[in-house]
Design a protein around this motif. Structure first.
Motif, mmCIF file in Angstrom:
data_model
loop_
_atom_site.group_PDB
_atom_site.id
_atom_site.type_symbol
_atom_site.label_atom_id
_atom_site.label_comp_id
_atom_site.label_asym_id
_atom_site.label_seq_id
_atom_site.Cartn_x
_atom_site.Cartn_y
_atom_site.Cartn_z
ATOM 1 N N ARG A 279 21.606 33.882 18.842
ATOM 2 C CA ARG A 279 20.850 34.877 16.983
ATOM 3 C C ARG A 279 19.772 35.904 17.538
ATOM 4 N NH1 ARG A 279 25.883 38.097 16.805
ATOM 5 N NH2 ARG A 279 27.571 36.175 17.560
ATOM 6 N N GLY A 280 19.183 36.110 18.555
ATOM 7 C CA GLY A 280 17.905 36.330 19.053
ATOM 8 C C GLY A 280 17.558 38.617 19.243
ATOM 9 N N LEU A 281 16.965 38.825 19.362
ATOM 10 C CA LEU A 281 16.716 39.954 19.862
ATOM 11 C C LEU A 281 15.789 39.924 21.261
ATOM 12 C CD1 LEU A 281 15.636 42.237 16.694
ATOM 13 C CD2 LEU A 281 18.063 42.024 18.097
ATOM 14 N N SER A 282 16.642 41.073 21.889
ATOM 15 C CA SER A 282 15.900 40.961 23.396
ATOM 16 C C SER A 282 14.491 41.900 22.689
ATOM 17 C CB SER A 282 16.600 41.635 24.424
ATOM 18 O OG SER A 282 15.545 41.344 25.499
ATOM 19 N N PRO A 283 12.955 42.026 23.794
ATOM 20 C CA PRO A 283 12.369 42.515 23.710
ATOM 21 C C PRO A 283 12.191 43.262 25.031
ATOM 22 C CG PRO A 283 11.236 40.119 24.966
ATOM 23 C CD PRO A 283 12.671 40.147 24.219
ATOM 24 N N LYS A 284 13.144 42.945 25.460
ATOM 25 C CA LYS A 284 13.277 44.209 26.827
ATOM 26 C C LYS A 284 13.848 45.050 26.294
ATOM 27 C CE LYS A 284 16.073 44.732 31.724
ATOM 28 N NZ LYS A 284 16.524 44.007 32.855
ATOM 29 N N TYR A 285 15.175 45.091 24.708
ATOM 30 C CA TYR A 285 16.032 46.036 24.893
ATOM 31 C C TYR A 285 15.299 46.265 23.605
ATOM 32 C CZ TYR A 285 20.622 44.442 26.980
ATOM 33 O OH TYR A 285 21.482 44.491 28.428
ATOM 34 N N MET A 286 14.336 45.890 23.023
ATOM 35 C CA MET A 286 13.375 46.589 22.268
ATOM 36 C C MET A 286 12.917 48.121 22.391
ATOM 37 S SD MET A 286 14.380 45.138 18.891
ATOM 38 C CE MET A 286 15.903 45.285 19.628
ATOM 39 N N LEU A 287 12.380 47.779 24.030
ATOM 40 C CA LEU A 287 11.733 48.645 24.334
ATOM 41 C C LEU A 287 12.201 50.194 24.285
ATOM 42 C CD1 LEU A 287 10.388 47.436 28.004
ATOM 43 C CD2 LEU A 287 9.122 48.162 25.858
ATOM 44 N N THR A 288 13.307 49.859 24.765
ATOM 45 C CA THR A 288 14.668 51.607 24.653
ATOM 46 C C THR A 288 15.358 51.127 23.488
ATOM 47 O OG1 THR A 288 15.771 49.878 26.425
ATOM 48 C CG2 THR A 288 14.565 51.670 26.921
ATOM 49 N N THR A 289 15.590 50.815 22.265
ATOM 50 C CA THR A 289 16.222 50.294 21.342
ATOM 51 C C THR A 289 16.141 52.177 20.644
ATOM 52 O OG1 THR A 289 16.984 48.401 21.342
ATOM 53 C CG2 THR A 289 16.968 50.024 19.061
ATOM 54 N N PRO A 290 14.894 52.440 20.140
ATOM 55 C CA PRO A 290 14.497 53.726 19.634
ATOM 56 C C PRO A 290 14.959 54.817 20.459
ATOM 57 C CG PRO A 290 12.768 52.325 19.499
ATOM 58 C CD PRO A 290 13.862 51.374 20.165
ATOM 59 N N ALA A 291 15.242 54.855 21.538
ATOM 60 C CA ALA A 291 14.881 55.630 22.671
ATOM 61 C C ALA A 291 16.772 55.744 22.378
ATOM 62 C CB ALA A 291 14.684 55.746 23.642
ATOM 63 N N ILE A 292 17.291 55.285 22.186
ATOM 64 C CA ILE A 292 18.362 55.237 22.678
ATOM 65 C C ILE A 292 19.221 55.722 21.323
ATOM 66 C CG2 ILE A 292 21.552 53.798 22.101
ATOM 67 C CD1 ILE A 292 19.520 51.681 24.715
#
Length: 606
Positions: A316-329
């Motif tokens: 149950r990690g969180l991807s730093p790559k996905y964090m880049l665009t999560t707020p924009a999504i």
């Protein structure tokens, strides 16, 4: 209260097993055997043989080996979507003709070959089953709240009062990595107040992103009080470091002590990561384990952090790559939904993930070319709290509560209906209008799909009746499926191309099979609402929407939710195949296991 009070040296060892005993163990094993027989049969892994019938009930038997001397017998009804409604009290096991206690672990071993689980995966799966039983025992013995009480309880009491976890998966509370002390600290059902560990992470290695209306300073000043901020800055300056070169970042306490301080030791030693200590606010762990709700000030954001605990097929990690665009999504989707007249009138909304930080540890980031849990150890995001949105006389609960039963078998949804003063048909119609109708609209209008299972959705109730729905977990779990609407390039990862005939499965599988199948069965089994009438109401909800929106008539033909059949998606087969990572997250569609088809209960209402 911080973690020091729960150090193993001061934690009585007998407390780790205080909730375990012969009677409760017998109860939780019967429950899990019941669930295993039902779900493995639904997925066509097991093929019970009908021995006799009595009205709607049949007596069935299933053997690990054909003509073997071990046999399970039970009474069951076959409900819509091939749901096995088994009477738990009727389950019996005999070996060599002698009655044998029900044991979920033994069942897995006996059927291991039939289940197709590889020997290398078997020990971990058995451990997940054991921890699921361990947690079930705790919930029954130490945290039991009746459905009647939960029906009138506050949000966090309900969140901690859930006993089942995911309704489909057998091993659904694995949490491998937690020890017995961790369980009582961080399991959502323990409802123990948690203080988050705060880190200062170098801007050379970490990236902060947020929605347009929120910057870093405003976020941090709203999440941390002045005294805490001052103490953190003092800690950095005393080390000779410039606070302006760092982001402040929350981390799960378990992750810091068990992973980050050790695995990321190189960056800790070089001051790319500095541990600042605990924050002053208290939080409660939510059902998703890695998400915390602020109980000191419930207007503040949820905090979601990566945690390297294996649970239900994923680390149950969180991807730093996905964090880049999560707020924009989240910002893009919120604008889309807010501008939609139908959704606005319906009250449907999302909880925005407004900011995120992802940390890149160079050794894993550079050395591992493929997706890996090791790349997802240190990320965090902030999500809006739903509490400030509530109007007078409104309250909220997780939609998972709609499937909840207490240890006496009393369903929470039946208690909610009784407390509302409405008949079951009117209550279910209100629920479908709040939940299903917006999903149908998003699908037909925008080709937009969510992951709308129970834990991902919050129901807003007024006088115990659902009036609107709030969706969460947006950044990782929405998709535009073969869509024609323009998506900004920076968030293009939410656009998916898949076989057109598979597109409706975001409703067929995620809503019909993985949620409504259980809800209709509970209502039917408790004689609250016959399953035929439930599915009739589902049909009415969709038909009403289609009648009100004739402009999508061509899509109603292409994506027909009244089709005769749809594919049977087998989730336990996924976990049995690979309980370390069920899906290739870069190509999830190819990982899924479809076995045959299910008869669509809406077909008769075409």
């Amino acid at each position: 209260m911080n973690i020091s009070a729960f150090q193993t040296t001061s934690f009585p060892p007998e407390k780790a097993s205080a909730h375990l005993g012969p009677l409760v163990w017998e109860d939780v094993n019967r429950h899990l055997v019941h669930k295993a027989l039902a779900e493995f049969s639904h997925e066509l892994i097991l093929s019970p043989t009908l021995v006799s019938t009595e009205g709607a009930w049949g007596t069935y038997e299933v053997r690990p080996e054909e003509n073997g001397d071990t046999v399970y017998t039970f009474k069951a009804r076959r409900l819509a979507l091939d749901h096995w409604s088994i009477d738990p009290a009727t389950i019996e096991k005999k070996s060599a003709g002698k009655p044998t206690p029900l044991d979920a672990l033994s069942l897995i071993l006996e059927f291991a070959e039939v289940l197709g689980i590889r020997e290398a995966m078997l020990p971990t799966y058995l451990e997940e089953v054991s921890t699921t039983l361990y947690g079930a025992s705790y919930k029954r013995e130490e945290r039991h709240i009746s459905s009647r009480q939960l029906a009138l309880a506050d949000y966090q009491t309900i969140e901690a009062g859930m006993t089942e976890g995911h309704p489909t998966f057998i091993a659904n509370n694995g949490r491998i990595g937690f020890d017995a002390v961790d369980y009582r600290l961080y399991a959502p059902e323990a409802a123990h107040p948690v203080q988050i560990v705060w880190l200062a992470v170098s801007k050379e290695r970490a990236t902060f992103t947020s929605i347009t209306a929120l910057d870093y300073d405003r976020l941090i000043s709203s999440e941390l009080d002045e005294a805490t901020l001052h103490s953190f800055e003092t800690r950095l300056t005393r080390l000779g470091l410039d606070p302006d070169n760092y982001w402040l970042m929350p981390a799960h306490p378990w992750q810091w002590f068990n992973k980050l301080a050790i695995t990321f030791a190189a960056d800790v030693a070089r001051r790319y990561i500095v541990c600042l200590g605990y924050g002053s606010d208290s939080y409660n762990a939510q059902q998703s384990i890695r998400t915390f709700f602020n109980t000191t000030d419930n207007r503040k954001h949820y905090v979601k952090t990566g945690i390297s605990v294996l649970n239900m097929g994923f680390m149950r990690g969180l991807s730093p790559k996905y964090m880049l665009t999560t707020p924009a999504i989240n910002e893009w989707l919120d604008e889309l939904i807010s501008a939609d007249d139908y959704l606005r009138q319906n009250g449907f909304s999302i909880l925005r993930e407004v900011a995120a930080i992802g940390y890149r540890y160079q050794y894993y980031d550079q050395g591992l070319k493929l997706d890996s849990a090791y790349k997802k150890m240190l990320s965090a995001l902030w999500r809006e709290s739903p509490l400030p949105r509530l109007r007078a006389n409104e309250r909220i609960m997780t939609m998972a509560a709609v499937l909840h039963k207490d240890k006496d078998g009393i369903s929470l949804v039946s208690e909610l209906i009784a407390a509302s003063g409405l008949d079951a048909e009117d209550w279910v119609s209100a629920y479908l209008k709040a939940y299903l109708a917006p999903l149908i609209h998003c699908f037909y209008r925008y080709d937009l799909a969510f992951m709308p299972h129970g834990e991902n959705l919050i129901l807003v109730l007024e006088d115990n009746v659902p009036v609107r729905a709030i969706m969460k977990d947006i950044g990782e779990e929405i998709g535009i499926l073969n869509g024609s609407i323009d998506v900004p390039a920076e968030i293009s990862r939410i656009s998916y191309t898949l076989d057109e005939k598979m597109k409706p499965n975001c409703i067929f599988t995620d809503v019909f099979d993985c949620f409504f199948r259980y809800l209709s069965a509970i209502l039917h089994e408790t004689e609250t609402l016959h399953e035929d009438r439930f599915w009739g109401l589902v049909a009415e909800c969709i038909r009403t929407y289609q009648t009100e929106h004739p402009e999508y008539a061509d899509k109603y033909q292409r994506y027909d939710f009244f089709a005769d059949r749809f594919v049977r998606n087998c989730l336990n087969r996924l976990q049995l195949n690979n309980n370390q990572q069920m899906l290739d997250l870069l190509n999830p569609e190819d990982s899924l296991q479809y076995i045959g088809e299910l008869e669509n209960p809406l077909a008769r209402f075409r």
